[in-house]
Design a protein around this motif. Structure first.
Motif, PDB file in Angstrom:
ATOM      1  N   LEU A  14       0.708  -1.323  -0.192  1.00 45.80           N
ATOM      2  CA  LEU A  14       0.113   0.081   0.008  1.00 45.80           C
ATOM      3  C   LEU A  14       0.763   1.294   0.000  1.00 45.80           C
ATOM      4  N   ALA A  15       1.721   1.208   0.918  1.00 46.25           N
ATOM      5  CA  ALA A  15       2.704   2.289   0.884  1.00 46.25           C
ATOM      6  C   ALA A  15       3.578   2.849  -0.301  1.00 46.25           C
ATOM      7  N   LEU A  16       3.889   1.830  -1.098  1.00 48.99           N
ATOM      8  CA  LEU A  16       4.735   1.896  -2.454  1.00 48.99           C
ATOM      9  C   LEU A  16       3.589   2.265  -3.552  1.00 48.99           C
ATOM     10  N   SER A  17       2.215   1.697  -3.359  1.00 51.87           N
ATOM     11  CA  SER A  17       1.411   2.106  -4.366  1.00 51.87           C
ATOM     12  C   SER A  17       0.963   3.802  -3.981  1.00 51.87           C
ATOM     13  N   TYR A  18       0.817   4.327  -2.895  1.00 52.78           N
ATOM     14  CA  TYR A  18       0.501   5.427  -2.541  1.00 52.78           C
ATOM     15  C   TYR A  18       1.779   6.493  -2.984  1.00 52.78           C
ATOM     16  N   ALA A  19       3.050   5.882  -2.826  1.00 54.64           N
ATOM     17  CA  ALA A  19       4.235   6.790  -3.254  1.00 54.64           C
ATOM     18  C   ALA A  19       4.148   6.887  -4.741  1.00 54.64           C
ATOM     19  N   ALA A  20       3.887   5.817  -5.426  1.00 54.82           N
ATOM     20  CA  ALA A  20       4.087   5.623  -6.821  1.00 54.82           C
ATOM     21  C   ALA A  20       3.095   6.744  -7.426  1.00 54.82           C
ATOM     22  N   MET A  22       1.449   9.091  -6.040  1.00 54.70           N
ATOM     23  CA  MET A  22       1.689  10.433  -5.679  1.00 54.70           C
ATOM     24  C   MET A  22       2.884  11.032  -6.373  1.00 54.70           C
ATOM     25  N   GLY A  23       3.861  10.253  -6.645  1.00 59.26           N
ATOM     26  CA  GLY A  23       5.263  10.498  -7.538  1.00 59.26           C
ATOM     27  C   GLY A  23       4.857  10.791  -8.918  1.00 59.26           C
ATOM     28  N   LEU A  24       3.941  10.160  -9.520  1.00 54.74           N
ATOM     29  CA  LEU A  24       3.435  10.332 -10.663  1.00 54.74           C
ATOM     30  C   LEU A  24       2.788  11.458 -10.976  1.00 54.74           C
ATOM     31  N   ILE A  25       1.782  11.903  -9.911  1.00 55.86           N
ATOM     32  CA  ILE A  25       0.916  13.124  -9.807  1.00 55.86           C
ATOM     33  C   ILE A  25       1.862  14.182  -9.608  1.00 55.86           C
ATOM     34  N   SER A  27       5.396  14.539 -10.438  1.00 51.18           N
ATOM     35  CA  SER A  27       6.076  14.787 -11.598  1.00 51.18           C
ATOM     36  C   SER A  27       5.171  15.378 -12.690  1.00 51.18           C
ATOM     37  N   LEU A  28       3.903  14.883 -12.966  1.00 50.99           N
ATOM     38  CA  LEU A  28       3.167  15.688 -13.937  1.00 50.99           C
ATOM     39  C   LEU A  28       2.854  17.039 -13.615  1.00 50.99           C
ATOM     40  N   LEU A  29       2.420  17.366 -12.239  1.00 49.98           N
ATOM     41  CA  LEU A  29       2.294  18.666 -11.649  1.00 49.98           C
ATOM     42  C   LEU A  29       3.574  19.481 -11.925  1.00 49.98           C
ATOM     43  N   GLY A  30       4.480  18.847 -11.790  1.00 55.18           N
ATOM     44  CA  GLY A  30       6.059  19.753 -11.655  1.00 55.18           C
ATOM     45  C   GLY A  30       6.314  20.188 -13.275  1.00 55.18           C
ATOM     46  N   LEU A  31       6.094  18.999 -14.051  1.00 54.67           N
ATOM     47  CA  LEU A  31       6.144  19.261 -15.766  1.00 54.67           C
ATOM     48  C   LEU A  31       5.140  20.365 -16.138  1.00 54.67           C
ATOM     49  N   GLY A  32       4.010  20.283 -15.411  1.00 54.08           N
ATOM     50  CA  GLY A  32       2.843  21.371 -16.007  1.00 54.08           C
ATOM     51  C   GLY A  32       3.280  22.552 -15.427  1.00 54.08           C
ATOM     52  N   VAL A  33       3.806  22.752 -14.204  1.00 56.17           N
ATOM     53  CA  VAL A  33       4.126  24.194 -13.664  1.00 56.17           C
ATOM     54  C   VAL A  33       5.331  24.909 -14.623  1.00 56.17           C
ATOM     55  N   TYR A  34       6.341  23.809 -14.821  1.00 54.56           N
ATOM     56  CA  TYR A  34       7.390  24.444 -15.612  1.00 54.56           C
ATOM     57  C   TYR A  34       6.859  24.786 -16.959  1.00 54.56           C
ATOM     58  N   GLU A  35       6.195  23.757 -17.751  1.00 52.03           N
ATOM     59  CA  GLU A  35       5.598  24.333 -19.127  1.00 52.03           C
ATOM     60  C   GLU A  35       4.848  25.602 -18.851  1.00 52.03           C
ATOM     61  N   ALA A  36       4.153  25.864 -17.713  1.00 55.76           N
ATOM     62  CA  ALA A  36       3.321  26.996 -17.669  1.00 55.76           C
ATOM     63  C   ALA A  36       4.385  28.132 -17.352  1.00 55.76           C
ATOM     64  N   ILE A  37       5.207  28.104 -16.612  1.00 57.08           N
ATOM     65  CA  ILE A  37       6.247  29.157 -16.426  1.00 57.08           C
ATOM     66  C   ILE A  37       6.771  29.661 -17.784  1.00 57.08           C
ATOM     67  N   ALA A  38       7.347  28.520 -18.304  1.00 60.49           N
ATOM     68  CA  ALA A  38       8.049  28.810 -19.546  1.00 60.49           C
ATOM     69  C   ALA A  38       7.100  29.449 -20.868  1.00 60.49           C
ATOM     70  N   GLY A 192      13.185  19.534  -5.570  1.00 57.22           N
ATOM     71  CA  GLY A 192      11.960  19.548  -4.733  1.00 57.22           C
ATOM     72  C   GLY A 192      11.416  18.074  -4.887  1.00 57.22           C
ATOM     73  N   LEU A 193      11.249  17.502  -6.019  1.00 57.52           N
ATOM     74  CA  LEU A 193      10.508  16.280  -6.160  1.00 57.52           C
ATOM     75  C   LEU A 193      11.085  15.174  -5.584  1.00 57.52           C
ATOM     76  N   PRO A 194      12.255  14.948  -5.501  1.00 60.55           N
ATOM     77  CA  PRO A 194      13.007  13.949  -4.673  1.00 60.55           C
ATOM     78  C   PRO A 194      12.666  14.021  -3.398  1.00 60.55           C
ATOM     79  N   THR A 195      12.566  15.203  -2.849  1.00 59.93           N
ATOM     80  CA  THR A 195      12.316  15.618  -1.259  1.00 59.93           C
ATOM     81  C   THR A 195      10.967  15.387  -1.021  1.00 59.93           C
ATOM     82  N   ALA A 196      10.005  15.761  -2.037  1.00 61.16           N
ATOM     83  CA  ALA A 196       8.606  15.503  -1.803  1.00 61.16           C
ATOM     84  C   ALA A 196       8.236  14.017  -1.819  1.00 61.16           C
ATOM     85  N   LEU A 197       8.863  13.392  -2.679  1.00 66.21           N
ATOM     86  CA  LEU A 197       8.782  11.672  -2.683  1.00 66.21           C
ATOM     87  C   LEU A 197       9.129  11.193  -1.355  1.00 66.21           C
ATOM     88  N   ILE A 198      10.261  11.498  -0.879  1.00 65.80           N
ATOM     89  CA  ILE A 198      10.853  11.080   0.382  1.00 65.80           C
ATOM     90  C   ILE A 198       9.681  11.293   1.310  1.00 65.80           C
TER      91      ILE A 198
END
Length: 445
Positions: A14-20, A22-25, A27-38, A192-198
């Motif tokens: 369950l923990a790995l599923s939650y982390a996976a 959330m990690g995907l979400i 990552s997609l959010l970070g990519l979206g933020v980067y693209e929006a800023i650019a 930030g992404l690895p820190t958030a994943l931890i």
């Protein structure tokens, strides 16, 4: 729970599923933020260039008289104007500093002027010498110099004051600050992404533990129930088996011995039958509430009938059984009268059985705030605080040696609690060791 391999493995999954997830979400959010800023910065840069180019274009066209020829007054508009001569670049005399077109004075803007043939005529502003001098008529261009630096520019057509084609006008700027900003954003996202994943991993482990707790509690309850049910069933079965085996070892049986053996077997079978019936009742009531032809049940009559019927049991136990009705009206509740009868009977019988000779059991009927209240008070041995929380558990007995001098199976209070909940009521107990107990039943009128 961590000692159980099955639940520990499930918790990790369950923990790995939650982390996976959330990690995907993230990552997609970070990519979206980067693209929006650019994208936002690209739009801002385009608007800046359009604004600067439009201002200069309108100012220049009113001063240009002949195609491909720069008038001296252009020096007042363009700082650091340098005209491309036959023998190379020659700097013209600069005018005193003025607060004119301050955007061009910034270090990242440059201007290029081409004639109608696409030949470079002049440059101005912070012109990078490494840019190729070739002309490209596309409106928007992103180009790279020999050093790898990137520039973004806009090209527009220039006309003379008589509307003849003078040539072409380009305004551009370096993207170094833009790329530096995006590099900083990338670095922040990469760190930030690895820190958030931890943090998500630790949170997922904790949340998985919280999610597993009620499941583990149910699992432990089922384990305990299975062990207790097996223990309860084993005793009468073992007694019946021993009785039959001893009878088979006897060479012959007379009628009296045979009847005694049959009575013993019948008694154990009756006990088994009652135990199975209780278990079936609990299973049925766990799956659905009381909906079987509900009817009005008068608690006044129920209490008086039970006190009268159980008087013989109280006398045999040398316990005084009395009732106290503290209301004048009839208290009616909606439900199954047989099950309510069994609920209150279980409470009274328990009180009698655990009250020593000379004690007293009182059944009190009262009401408050649209609720009927039935209290069963006794002056018995009482219940320790550690046992008070578990007395409604199935097969639980206060006496740890599980003695059966009372003949019960440990299901009476569990059945009573289940019946109370099925009737949208509540059953609770308060007691002190050696000071008696009080069981409180509350039912909606």
């Amino acid at each position: 729970m961590n000692q159980n391999k099955l639940f520990n493995r499930t918790r990790w999954q369950l923990a790995l599923s939650y982390a996976a997830v959330m990690g995907l979400i993230l990552s997609l959010l970070g990519l979206g933020v980067y693209e929006a800023i650019a994208h936002a910065h690209w739009v801002a840069i385009d608007r800046e260039l359009e604004s600067v180019a439009g201002t200069l274009h309108d100012s220049l066209e009113t001063k240009l008289q002949q195609p491909g020829r720069l008038e001296p007054i252009v020096n007042e508009l363009l700082p650091n104007l340098r005209v491309i001569g036959v023998n190379g670049i020659k700097d013209k005399e600069q005018l005193p500093d003025r607060h004119i077109l301050s955007a061009i004075n910034q270090s990242f803007y440059y201007i290029r002027l081409f004639d109608n043939s696409g030949n470079l005529i002049a440059t101005a502003g912070a012109y990078p010498e490494e840019l190729p001098p070739t002309f490209n008529s596309q409106h928007w261009q992103t180009i790279t110099d020999s050093q790898g630096n990137i520039y973004h520019q806009i090209s527009v057509v220039l006309h003379t004051n008589t509307q003849e084609n003078w040539g072409y006008f380009q305004v551009g700027r370096s993207l170094e600050d833009f790329n530096d900003y995006l590099s900083t954003v990338k670095l922040i996202l990469k760190l930030g992404l690895p820190t958030a994943l931890i943090l998500v991993g630790f949170s997922s482990w904790w949340l998985a533990g919280l999610a597993m707790k009620p499941i583990y509690a149910s699992y432990r309850q089922i384990q305990q129930f299975t062990a207790d049910a097996a223990h309860e069933l084993r005793t009468p079965l073992a007694a019946s088996q021993a009785t039959v085996e001893s009878a088979l070892l006897m060479p012959q049986l007379d009628e009296k011995e045979a009847r005694e053996i049959l009575r013993t077997v019948e008694r154990q079978n009756r006990r088994l039958t009652q135990l199975v019936a209780d278990l079936l009742l609990l299973a049925r009531m766990d799956n659905q509430a009381i909906r079987d032809r509900p009817q009005l049940c008068c608690l006044n009559d129920l209490v008086s009938d039970l006190v009268e019927e159980l008087a013989a049991l109280a006398i045999a136990s040398k316990v005084a059984l009395t009732s106290s009705v503290r209301v004048q009206q009839q208290l009616n509740v909606v439900g199954n009268s047989d099950q309510l009868y069994r609920l209150v009977a279980n409470l009274i019988v328990n009180a009698i059985q655990y009250t020593p000779p000379g004690g007293k059991v009182t059944v009190i009927l009262d009401c408050s705030h649209q609720e009927a209240i039935v209290q069963v008070q006794d002056t018995g041995i009482g219940i320790a605080a550690a046992d008070l929380e578990r007395i409604f558990d199935r097969f639980y007995r206060v006496n740890s040696d599980r003695s059966r001098h009372t003949g019960g199976s440990g299901l009476g209070l569990a059945i009573a609690q289940t019946i109370a909940r099925a009737h949208r009521g509540s059953l609770s107990a308060r007691s002190e060791l050696g000071s008696g107990s009080t069981f409180l039943l509350q039912l909606p009128l």
